[in-house]
Structures are given as C-alpha cells and as structure tokens.
Design a protein around this motif. Structure first.
Motif, PDB file in Angstrom:
ATOM      1  N   UNK A 197     -29.393 -14.348   4.301  1.00 44.87           N
ATOM      2  CA  UNK A 197     -29.246 -13.690   3.010  1.00 44.87           C
ATOM      3  C   UNK A 197     -27.760 -13.510   2.683  1.00 44.87           C
ATOM      4  N   UNK A 198     -27.389 -13.391   1.409  1.00 43.22           N
ATOM      5  CA  UNK A 198     -25.977 -13.298   1.022  1.00 43.22           C
ATOM      6  C   UNK A 198     -25.278 -12.090   1.638  1.00 43.22           C
ATOM      7  N   UNK A 199     -24.002 -12.282   1.947  1.00 42.49           N
ATOM      8  CA  UNK A 199     -23.137 -11.215   2.450  1.00 42.49           C
ATOM      9  C   UNK A 199     -21.893 -11.168   1.573  1.00 42.49           C
ATOM     10  N   UNK A 200     -21.590  -9.994   1.074  1.00 39.53           N
ATOM     11  CA  UNK A 200     -20.427  -9.798   0.206  1.00 39.53           C
ATOM     12  C   UNK A 200     -19.302  -9.134   0.998  1.00 39.53           C
ATOM     13  N   UNK A 201     -18.098  -9.686   0.878  1.00 37.26           N
ATOM     14  CA  UNK A 201     -16.918  -9.111   1.516  1.00 37.26           C
ATOM     15  C   UNK A 201     -15.886  -8.733   0.455  1.00 37.26           C
ATOM     16  N   UNK A 202     -15.146  -7.660   0.722  1.00 37.42           N
ATOM     17  CA  UNK A 202     -14.085  -7.263  -0.201  1.00 37.42           C
ATOM     18  C   UNK A 202     -12.882  -6.735   0.583  1.00 37.42           C
ATOM     19  N   UNK A 203     -11.706  -6.886  -0.031  1.00 43.39           N
ATOM     20  CA  UNK A 203     -10.455  -6.351   0.508  1.00 43.39           C
ATOM     21  C   UNK A 203      -9.647  -5.803  -0.663  1.00 43.39           C
ATOM     22  N   UNK A 204      -9.189  -4.573  -0.546  1.00 42.42           N
ATOM     23  CA  UNK A 204      -8.335  -3.948  -1.555  1.00 42.42           C
ATOM     24  C   UNK A 204      -7.103  -3.408  -0.848  1.00 42.42           C
ATOM     25  N   UNK A 205      -5.924  -3.949  -1.169  1.00 46.85           N
ATOM     26  CA  UNK A 205      -4.730  -3.575  -0.421  1.00 46.85           C
ATOM     27  C   UNK A 205      -3.560  -3.188  -1.300  1.00 46.85           C
ATOM     28  N   UNK A 206      -2.750  -2.264  -0.789  1.00 40.91           N
ATOM     29  CA  UNK A 206      -1.487  -1.861  -1.410  1.00 40.91           C
ATOM     30  C   UNK A 206      -0.397  -1.949  -0.352  1.00 40.91           C
ATOM     31  N   UNK A 207       0.715  -2.627  -0.699  1.00 41.55           N
ATOM     32  CA  UNK A 207       1.762  -2.895   0.285  1.00 41.55           C
ATOM     33  C   UNK A 207       3.136  -2.620  -0.309  1.00 41.55           C
ATOM     34  N   UNK A 208       4.145  -2.575   0.567  1.00 43.70           N
ATOM     35  CA  UNK A 208       5.511  -2.376   0.105  1.00 43.70           C
ATOM     36  C   UNK A 208       6.026  -3.571  -0.689  1.00 43.70           C
ATOM     37  N   UNK A 209       5.535  -4.755  -0.368  1.00 45.53           N
ATOM     38  CA  UNK A 209       5.905  -5.928  -1.139  1.00 45.53           C
ATOM     39  C   UNK A 209       7.201  -6.586  -0.730  1.00 45.53           C
ATOM     40  N   UNK A 210       7.671  -6.327   0.491  1.00 42.12           N
ATOM     41  CA  UNK A 210       8.931  -6.902   0.963  1.00 42.12           C
ATOM     42  C   UNK A 210       8.737  -7.814   2.164  1.00 42.12           C
ATOM     43  N   UNK A 211       7.519  -8.091   2.541  1.00 45.24           N
ATOM     44  CA  UNK A 211       7.264  -8.942   3.680  1.00 45.24           C
ATOM     45  C   UNK A 211       7.202  -8.164   4.977  1.00 45.24           C
ATOM     46  N   UNK A 212       7.046  -8.907   6.077  1.00 42.48           N
ATOM     47  CA  UNK A 212       6.894  -8.262   7.382  1.00 42.48           C
ATOM     48  C   UNK A 212       8.187  -7.631   7.859  1.00 42.48           C
ATOM     49  N   UNK A 213       8.026  -6.558   8.631  1.00 40.28           N
ATOM     50  CA  UNK A 213       9.135  -5.843   9.278  1.00 40.28           C
ATOM     51  C   UNK A 213      10.145  -5.275   8.293  1.00 40.28           C
ATOM     52  N   UNK A 214       9.685  -4.949   7.097  1.00 38.76           N
ATOM     53  CA  UNK A 214      10.511  -4.276   6.098  1.00 38.76           C
ATOM     54  C   UNK A 214       9.855  -2.943   5.769  1.00 38.76           C
ATOM     55  N   UNK A 215      10.579  -1.860   5.995  1.00 40.02           N
ATOM     56  CA  UNK A 215       9.976  -0.536   5.818  1.00 40.02           C
ATOM     57  C   UNK A 215      10.609   0.259   4.680  1.00 40.02           C
ATOM     58  N   UNK A 216      11.510  -0.355   3.909  1.00 46.07           N
ATOM     59  CA  UNK A 216      12.104   0.308   2.757  1.00 46.07           C
ATOM     60  C   UNK A 216      11.578  -0.323   1.477  1.00 46.07           C
ATOM     61  N   UNK A 217      11.433   0.509   0.461  1.00 46.70           N
ATOM     62  CA  UNK A 217      10.935   0.057  -0.830  1.00 46.70           C
ATOM     63  C   UNK A 217      11.944   0.453  -1.900  1.00 46.70           C
ATOM     64  N   UNK A 218      13.036  -0.301  -1.976  1.00 50.56           N
ATOM     65  CA  UNK A 218      14.159   0.075  -2.819  1.00 50.56           C
ATOM     66  C   UNK A 218      13.863   0.081  -4.299  1.00 50.56           C
ATOM     67  N   UNK A 219      12.874  -0.678  -4.764  1.00 48.92           N
ATOM     68  CA  UNK A 219      12.602  -0.726  -6.204  1.00 48.92           C
ATOM     69  C   UNK A 219      11.424   0.152  -6.610  1.00 48.92           C
ATOM     70  N   UNK A 220      10.877   0.923  -5.668  1.00 48.33           N
ATOM     71  CA  UNK A 220       9.750   1.828  -5.955  1.00 48.33           C
ATOM     72  C   UNK A 220       8.526   1.092  -6.509  1.00 48.33           C
TER      73      UNK A 220
END
Length: 447
Positions: A197-220
């Motif tokens: 029977x059908x299986x539905x998957x979902x992903x909803x994500x929010x990220x800093x948007x600077x790539x891996x190993x970046x922990x600052x978000x200078x542009x907010x």
C-alpha cells in the motif's frame, strides 16, 4: 575575435600504476567482510542467545561506522578543461557512530578525514513515532533525491552533475549537501516489510543556509526546504541505497517534489523546485529528476531576506538568472543466469546528466531562460568558474562489482564523457569543443 579549437596531445597511459592499483583493490575486495553495514559494539534490551528484542522500550545500541573510497582518475582532457592530471585520489575517508540513546532519541556523528578532518553529520533525533521525527544539528538538506543517499550508498562514483563537488566541479554552487538546522520528517502508511500500500514521506527543514560547519548567520536569513515523496507501491527493500541490489520481488515506484528558498553568500535569493521519480524491481534501478532555480534580489525583503539585494551584473544592475539541471539513469544488477558467481553481484550502469547553472532570466521563457541575445547574458570565461560555468552535459557508463553481495563493499569503474554546449569567451578568443573525458576506478569499503 577568432575561434580557437582546443588541442589534445596523446598522452602515454600510466598502465603500470593503473594495474598496480587494480591488483591492490582486488586483493582488498577479496578479504572477508562483515555481513552488516555497521559494527554494533553495545546493545541492551535483547535476548543474548537469540538476539531478539525483549523490551522495545529498553532497546538501546551503539554502532560504529566507517568507510574509505580510494581510487585513480585517468583524464583525457585538453589544456582548457580545468584539470588535466592523472591522479590517485582518496575521495572520502569517514568514520563515526550512531546510537539509540533511548526509545525516543537517536544520535549520529560522522567525520570526514580526506583531505582534512571535517564534520559531516552531527545531530540528535527525537523519534516518538514513525510519522513524526525531529532532527536538530548538521545533516543532509531535504531537497534533492541525490542528497538523500549517504555517500556510502551511491550507485555512481559521484552524484549528478548539477550538484557541486569539491575538486571536480562547482555548479550549481549554492546547493550544499549539508547544513546546520532543524527538520521535521516522517512516514505515513503501512511500514511492515513487504507491504504494497502507498507510503507518504515528508521533510520540512529550516537551516542557516551557509553550508556545513558554518554556525554564524550574518544576514539573518534562513534556508527553507520541503520535500514530499510518495511510494506508490509501498516502501522498497534497500531504500537507503541508490541501486536495487536488494532485488525487490515486487515493482516499487516513488515520485517526489520539493521546494527550496535561501539567500546565498552572493546576496542572491535562490528559490527553486525539484521533481524526481525512481523505480526498483528485480535488480533494476531507474531514476530521473529536474531541478530549476530563479536567482536574484529579494524585493522588499521577502522571507526576511532584507540583505538579499542580489549580485551586480556588468551593467551595475542586480543579476536575475536561471539555474537548471536534470538527469536520467538506469542500473541493472545481473541475474544469476548472467553472473553465476555465488555470493557476488555485478551491476551495469548508465547515466545522462545536464546542468545550466547561469542563464539570464527571461519573463517570456521563465523555465528555459534566456540565450546569448538576452541583454544580461555574460559568456563564461573559464570552465570551472563557480558563478558562471558553461552549460554542460555528461554521459557516464560504468560497472559495479560487489565481491560479497553487499552495498558496502564494491569496486567501481566509470567512464565519463563531458561536453560543454556553451562557448567560453576569453581575451584570446572563443573556445568551443573542450575535450574532458575521464576513466575513474575506485573501491568503496565500509563496515
């Protein structure tokens, strides 16, 4: 302006080096390998003799993970191809662990050591129910299907050409596989093994948007990604692998769509969508996708992108451009009648992929984008320019040998034909017809 066609001088093949590498890979592949994908070093809540789970609430465990991917690349390229060297490479060398800390909390950590130590996955995940998982930390962005596969489980030696890869290509440059953020995901449907029977998957994500190993978000600003996938005929066995080495006895079909929005490090608003599909059945794996982005300034601070004013073009005005990519691939694990070697598998592969990372936005043709006659068109100057590389397509043919019949131990040989369909314009003239083929031999060995 004159047209300069690339020159290509025949180079002597380093057959001795290639043969030595092949022998070393073969000897490594024939060594004994574990049956499981990881090594479980600690576990509670199971019967010591049978290994069956006695108390799901108390079932906890710790698995060690590791894999390495050494290889050799033989290039047939001219001087304009960006890279022309034949080289040994260690594409990846990773180790880490994953653990179930309690019935509702899991942890994952993975570090890349090639060429230097860098954190890959590092997250905690709340798992109270299959339809509601909350993940926090650094992990794969839920947008492209190609990024849903861990590098250990890729079918080809690299992902489709529209995904950036350090040392090989940069377009589409802002599509980083991993980022720091939070994600809600889940599966809804009958998850029992063999269900149709059908299986539905979902992903909803929010990220800093600077790539891996970046922990600052200078542009907010934040990166937002949403992906929705429907397994029309139930979840396939081996869904985590980009192949059908599991040989699903029933056809399995999945279709998906995803959305993406981010303000990148060039102050461009990247808003796009992706559509993809895949098919698995009796050793056959096929997939296809199309990805599209519009890039430019965010007027009036949409999505809170107040600093996303866009990068300037030659005329001093903000650039508005389209990025696109697509791929189709087919893989086939040969049946016993064609490869009658007990405990081993052989897989044939073919893929076509294409990328147009920078075409002027044309309101009259928003999907296709503009051409050389568009006012904002800028011709690429080099083949490896990260902001404006030439439009390119690639044909890849390959074979995977699984000496133990497991995805985690394989020898791969790929032949790639690269072609640029957009001329490069330099101070010396117009360059077209760049030859840029490679033969790539690699072993993947994981726990």
């Amino acid at each position: 302006m004159f047209v300069r066609r690339p020159s290509f001088a025949h180079r002597e093949l380093p057959l001795t080096a290639l043969l030595a590498l092949a022998l070393s890979l073969l000897s490594g592949a024939l060594a004994p390998a574990p049956a499981a994908a990881d090594i479980r070093v600690w576990e509670t809540g199971v019967d010591e003799e049978s290994g069956e789970v006695t108390d799901p609430k108390e079932h906890r465990w710790l698995d060690l993970t590791a894999f390495a991917q050494p290889g050799f690349v033989l290039r047939f390229a001219d001087e304009n191809a960006g890279r022309t060297d034949n080289t040994f490479l260690l594409q990846r060398a990773r180790s880490g662990f994953k653990a179930r800390l309690t019935w509702w909390l899991r942890m994952r950590m993975e570090v890349e050591f090639a060429p230097t130590a860098q954190l890959q996955d590092a997250y905690l995940e709340l798992t109270p129910h299959p339809w509601a998982h909350l993940r926090v930390g650094q992990f794969l962005v839920p947008f492209l299907r190609a990024y849903q596969f861990n590098e250990l489980n890729l079918g080809f030696l690299d992902r489709p050409i529209y995904t950036p890869q350090s040392g090989f290509r940069r377009s589409i440059r802002y599509l980083s596989p991993r980022d720091v953020g939070a994600q809600l995901s889940g599966r809804i449907g009958d998850l029992t093994e063999g269900a149709t029977s059908p299986v539905f998957e979902y992903w909803l994500g929010t990220f800093l948007g600077r790539g891996s190993n970046q922990i600052e978000n200078g542009d907010d600003a934040f990166l937002y990604a949403a992906r929705f996938q429907l397994h029309l005929l139930g979840l396939p066995e081996g869904v985590e692998a980009e192949s059908d080495i599991a040989r699903n006895a029933r056809p399995r079909v999945a279709v998906a769509g995803s959305l993406y929005s981010n303000c990148d490090d060039r102050a461009n608003w990247n808003r796009g969508w992706n559509a993809d599909a895949e098919f698995r059945w009796n050793g056959i794996y096929a997939s296809a996708s199309f990805v599209w982005f519009k890039n430019g300034p965010a007027a009036d601070g949409q999505f809170g992108y107040d600093f996303c004013t866009g990068s300037d073009g030659p005329d001093g005005n903000p650039l508005r451009f389209v990025s696109r990519g697509a791929h189709m691939q087919l893989q086939y694990v040969l049946p016993d009648a064609l490869f009658p070697v007990p405990g081993q598998d052989l897989e044939l592969l073919a893929r076509y992929d294409w990328v147009d990372a920078n075409s002027p936005f044309d309101p009259d043709s928003p999907i296709l984008g503009g051409d050389e006659d568009s006012p904002q068109y800028v011709a690429p100057e080099t083949i490896d320019n990260s902001d404006n590389p030439p439009t390119r397509y690639r044909l890849t043919f390959g074979v995977n040998w699984f000496p133990t019949g497991k995805q985690t131990l394989r020898i791969q040989l790929n032949y790639q034909i690269n072609r640029e369909t957009e001329d490069m314009v330099t101070a010396e003239g117009r360059i077209r017809g760049v030859r840029n083929e490679i033969v790539w031999l690699q072993i993947t060995a994981g726990l």
